[in-house]
Design a protein around this motif. Structure first.
Motif, PDB file in Angstrom:
ATOM      1  N   SER A   1       0.843  -1.194   0.000  1.00  0.00           N
ATOM      2  CA  SER A   1       0.000   0.000   0.000  1.00  0.00           C
ATOM      3  C   SER A   1       0.879   1.245   0.000  1.00  0.00           C
ATOM      4  O   SER A   1       1.941   1.261   0.631  1.00  0.00           O
ATOM      5  CB  SER A   1      -0.897   0.012   1.234  1.00  0.00           C
ATOM      6  N   PRO A   2       0.458   2.291  -0.682  1.00  0.00           N
ATOM      7  CA  PRO A   2       1.249   3.522  -0.714  1.00  0.00           C
ATOM      8  C   PRO A   2       1.634   4.045   0.660  1.00  0.00           C
ATOM      9  O   PRO A   2       2.767   4.487   0.870  1.00  0.00           O
ATOM     10  CB  PRO A   2       0.327   4.503  -1.454  1.00  0.00           C
ATOM     11  N   ASP A   3       0.712   3.984   1.628  1.00  0.00           N
ATOM     12  CA  ASP A   3       1.010   4.506   2.966  1.00  0.00           C
ATOM     13  C   ASP A   3       2.154   3.749   3.630  1.00  0.00           C
ATOM     14  O   ASP A   3       2.961   4.330   4.363  1.00  0.00           O
ATOM     15  CB  ASP A   3      -0.228   4.427   3.863  1.00  0.00           C
ATOM     16  N   HIS A   4       2.245   2.439   3.354  1.00  0.00           N
ATOM     17  CA  HIS A   4       3.286   1.638   3.997  1.00  0.00           C
ATOM     18  C   HIS A   4       4.631   1.815   3.294  1.00  0.00           C
ATOM     19  O   HIS A   4       5.675   1.559   3.888  1.00  0.00           O
ATOM     20  CB  HIS A   4       2.868   0.167   4.036  1.00  0.00           C
ATOM     21  N   VAL A   5       4.576   2.260   2.038  1.00  0.00           N
ATOM     22  CA  VAL A   5       5.802   2.658   1.349  1.00  0.00           C
ATOM     23  C   VAL A   5       6.286   3.979   1.946  1.00  0.00           C
ATOM     24  O   VAL A   5       7.452   4.131   2.321  1.00  0.00           O
ATOM     25  CB  VAL A   5       5.580   2.794  -0.165  1.00  0.00           C
TER      26      VAL A   5
END
Length: 412
Positions: free
Chosen positions: A259-263
């Motif tokens: 997920s983008p947030d976890h990147v």
């Protein structure tokens, strides 16, 4: 429309609006108190033989009751009203033999009182919906009680829905925590095929959860996010996937989904520490929103410096995938199954795929077509110059012991 009907209509509109539970219940109390000209209105909950005030609305800046305050249930009007041992309307507490003797009458300066139990659909009594004023009031009548009861039913429905939601959340938390604690997640590997050489060049890692009854991975990850365990579950899947890299031959890469947030948070970078990142492709999905592209781009650049290549997943499925491509400078564009399925007979899909292939070529990206389920679709994509493909027509996801020896598709 009379005042009572107008007030009830306002309550119903409030019940339907998209506000938080607290605001809706607080508004119900305010409407009731003002409509009946009371000093205080409250919603109580019965817990372990205590009456706990959950919501309070009162005249003035210093209400006599406080949210979270409690007292012994046996000493209250509420208990007696719930047990049908006290009338729902008390015009003058000094003239009622029960209320006259209760210490709470003097402590809270209760002159007149109205209350009804809040009964859930199970038949359990949650607590009460009550109001009072410091002086006697002979004008309180059955119409006022019907109004109070109607609002109480709405409040009870809201409370019950919240209880159900909290119970569901607790159950989701329990399930996800169990998966994390016992690592009830296996990784399957779907081959990615070089269409020019008909050989396996990489594998997309896909999570499979063992708890029964079966629940699809997207449900597991969505529920984990709902209980703030999304990052932990996603990182466990990534670590499991890349831990197998050394078991594959050195020219094979593994594709992971994040997920983008976890990147952006740096969690993916930490999960890849100690791994040959040159053999990892990070797929950023279309389905998760991006709150800050500048932050995400900076985080993906750090990963690139480690050797990770960046793929934009689900291209063609929606606007976000195109924005991902433009903002993140992708190395790989993955055509979504919604675009590739039946592309051989859908001119609009073919036109969009051609445009994406042309764009990819102009910016130096490679293309991977996902969801290939027929030879007809495969041949069309091959003719478009698509570099690589994956899908059930080529191979289902495989357990690691079957994936490791794969070099070509069966029959090639």
């Amino acid at each position: 429309m009379n005042k009572e009907d107008a007030g009830l209509e306002s309550v119903l509109l409030t019940e339907q609006c998209d506000e938080g539970l607290y605001d809706r219940l607080q508004q119900l109390l305010s409407i009731l108190r003002r409509h009946l000209d009371m000093d205080v209105a409250f919603i109580s909950e019965f817990i372990d033989e205590q009456r706990v005030f959950r919501f309070v609305d009162a005249k003035g800046s210093e209400p006599p009751l406080s949210v979270g305050g409690s007292d012994p249930l046996e000493d209250t009007y509420c208990k007696r009203i719930a047990d049908n041992k006290l009338e729902n309307i008390i015009h003058d507490t000094s003239c009622n033999r029960v209320t006259r003797e209760l210490a709470v009458t003097e402590a809270l300066s209760i002159g007149s009182y109205m209350g009804v139990p809040i009964v859930l659909s199970t038949g359990d009594v949650y607590g009460t919906f009550c109001c009072y004023k410091s002086v006697a009031d002979e004008t309180l009548n059955r119409r006022d009680l019907r109004f109070l009861s109607a609002i109480s039913e709405i409040a009870g429905d809201l409370i019950e829905r919240n209880i159900t939601a909290e119970n569901n959340k607790t159950e989701v938390m329990r399930r996800v925590q169990s998966v994390l604690a016992e690592e009830q997640l296996d990784i399957y590997y779907q081959p990615i095929i070089n269409l020019q050489e008909n050989c396996v060049v990489g594998f997309e890692s896909l999570s499979r959860f063992s708890p029964l009854p079966y629940r699809s991975p997207d449900i597991w990850f969505a529920e984990a996010s709902q209980v703030d365990l999304g990052e932990e579950l996603e990182m466990m899947a990534i670590r499991k996937a890349v831990s197998a890299l050394s078991r594959f031959r050195e020219d094979i890469y593994i594709s992971i989904n994040a997920s983008p947030d976890h990147v952006s948070s740096g969690a993916v970078r930490k999960a890849l520490l100690g791994v040959d990142a040159r053999r990892v492709v990070l797929e950023v999905t279309e389905h998760a929103p991006v709150s800050d592209y500048t932050e995400l781009a900076a985080a993906t650049e750090v990963l690139r410096e480690m050797g990770v290549r960046v793929a934009i997943d689900d291209a063609g499925a929606g606007y976000a995938s195109f924005q991902h491509v433009l903002e993140l400078g992708a190395d790989i564009i993955k055509l979504d199954i919604s675009l590739t399925h039946d592309i051989h007979c859908k001119p609009r899909k073919l036109a969009l795929a051609k445009a994406l292939c042309a764009f990819a070529s102009s910016v130096g990206c490679s293309i991977i077509a996902e969801g290939i389920e027929s030879s007809e679709d495969l041949e069309v994509l091959r003719a478009l110059g698509v570099d690589k493909a994956q899908g059930y027509h080529l191979s289902h996801p495989l357990p690691i012991h079957e994936a490791i020896p794969m070099r070509q598709l069966p029959g090639n």
